[in-house]
Design an enzyme around this catalytic site. Structure first.
Site, short mmCIF file in Angstrom:
data_model
loop_
_atom_site.label_atom_id
_atom_site.label_comp_id
_atom_site.label_asym_id
_atom_site.label_seq_id
_atom_site.Cartn_x
_atom_site.Cartn_y
_atom_site.Cartn_z
N ARG A 13 55.10 35.59 61.52
CA ARG A 13 56.14 35.94 62.51
C ARG A 13 57.31 36.53 61.74
O ARG A 13 57.90 35.86 60.88
CB ARG A 13 56.58 34.71 63.30
N HIS A 57 53.70 41.28 70.41
CA HIS A 57 53.39 39.84 70.43
C HIS A 57 52.00 39.66 71.06
O HIS A 57 51.86 39.12 72.16
CB HIS A 57 54.47 39.11 71.25
N GLN A 81 50.46 36.27 72.63
CA GLN A 81 50.93 35.87 73.96
C GLN A 81 50.10 36.53 75.06
O GLN A 81 49.84 35.92 76.10
CB GLN A 81 52.41 36.26 74.13
N ASP A 85 61.09 38.63 80.45
CA ASP A 85 61.36 37.97 79.16
C ASP A 85 62.87 37.98 78.97
O ASP A 85 63.60 38.65 79.73
CB ASP A 85 60.62 38.73 78.05
N CYS A 105 56.91 34.45 78.84
CA CYS A 105 56.33 33.87 77.62
C CYS A 105 57.08 32.61 77.17
O CYS A 105 56.54 31.81 76.44
CB CYS A 105 56.30 34.91 76.51
N ARG A 160 48.30 29.14 75.12
CA ARG A 160 48.50 29.64 73.76
C ARG A 160 47.59 28.89 72.79
O ARG A 160 47.00 29.47 71.89
CB ARG A 160 49.97 29.47 73.31
#
Ligand code: CP
Ligand code: NVA
Length: 302
Positions: free
Chosen positions: A101, A128, A131, A216, A256, A284
């Site tokens: 990340r 991402h 996700q 988001d 998310c 996830r």
């Protein structure tokens, strides 16, 4: 044989991505005690905060019989200037898979190009993809396959939005995006997906009759200094009951997480019946179990 990385959704064939999503759902439903990764180690190199991604990967490895090592940028020499290339050469001689990340997507690409083992994008400023595996699994579990359905992205044209653009092609759905002027996704990415993606002038137009509404945060990690300015610009882009009423009856809401209630989403919508954000979060872990198996054990799905 070249190492299979997962830097964006475009790295894997669509049929394999669908198989990973299906495997994730099976692992979840059967509470499958698969220990297919016994003796394997995953390294997690994180330059940004995380709750879901980190815990999902650590629990996933544990449940598959393997183990994980977490290094923040404060703990590793990467954080003190060792190059991604050198770090990749060293770590990939010791561990079996590496999840990263970070900020710039190019750092991930540099690292992956020198790694002997699969590298997974655990979020960059640009994408991402992990996700999206969970989101597509969640849609499947609540409403059936996402292929042929329509999705609205409301808000910032950020890493999540750009992964939805990739997903629209590989999972075969229509995507409508409403973002404030100057805050849209990469125009070149949109152009390449113009057969699936439409930019809309307003949130109202984007959500009309869609099956899924997604948003988001308005300021992503690394954009904290812009938080106040963005609050004013993004205000008309809140997902609330009025906006959701324009979507198809029974449309799902996804985010998310982490969310800012009262900013990009009203509290009543995130806690509403058709909000599936907690399933998304749980998935996830299941989808990352399926992804780890796929990347670490070649041909597992064949
Ligand atoms: N959705 C997500 O990636 O959450 P974390 O930042 O908590 O990992
Ligand atoms: N767009 C958000 C996603 C967090 C999971 C960020 O990058 O901060």
């Amino acid at each position: 044989m070249a190492v299979q990385h997962f830097l964006t959704l475009k790295d894997l064939p669509p049929k394999d991505l669908l198989a990973i999503v299906q495997r994730a759902s099976n692992l979840k439903q059967a509470d499958d005690p698969s220990t297919s990764l016994a003796g394997r180690t995953l390294a997690l190199l994180f330059d940004k905060s995380s709750t879901r991604t980190r815990v999902a990967f650590e629990v996933a490895m544990n449940r598959l019989g393997g183990s994980s090592i977490f290094l923040s940028n404060k703990d590793s020499q990467l954080g003190r200037g060792e190059t991604p290339e050198d770090s990749a050469k060293v770590l990939s001689r010791m561990v079996d898979c590496i999840a990263i990340r970070t900020f710039e997507h190019s750092m991930l690409e540099r690292f992956a190009s020198h790694s002997r083992v699969p590298v997974i994008n655990a979020l960059t400023d640009s994408f991402h993809p992990c996700q999206l595996l969970a989101d597509v699994q969640t849609f499947l579990e609540h409403r059936g396959p996402i292929a042929g359905r329509s999705v609205a992205w409301i808000g910032d044209g950020n890493n999540m939005c750009q992964s939805y653009i990739n997903a629209s092609e590989v999972f075969d759905f229509e995507l409508r995006i409403a973002a404030p002027e100057g805050y849209g996704p990469d125009p070149e990415l949109v152009r390449r997906h113009s057969h699936r993606v439409e930019l809309c002038d307003s949130p109202d137009l984007a959500v009309r009759d869609v099956d899924l509404v997604v948003t988001d945060v308005w300021a992503s990690m690394g954009q904290e200094a812009e938080q106040q300015e963005r609050l004013a610009i993004f205000k008309p882009y809140q997902v609330n009951a009025e906006l959701m009423s324009r979507a198809r009856a029974g449309a799902l809401f996804m985010h998310c997480l982490p969310a800012h209630r009262g900013e990009e989403v009203s509290a009543e919508i995130i806690d509403a019946e058709d909000s599936v954000v907690w399933d998304e979060a749980e998935n996830r872990m299941h989808s990352q179990r399926a992804l780890l198996e796929y990347l670490c054990i070649s041909n597992l799905l064949n």
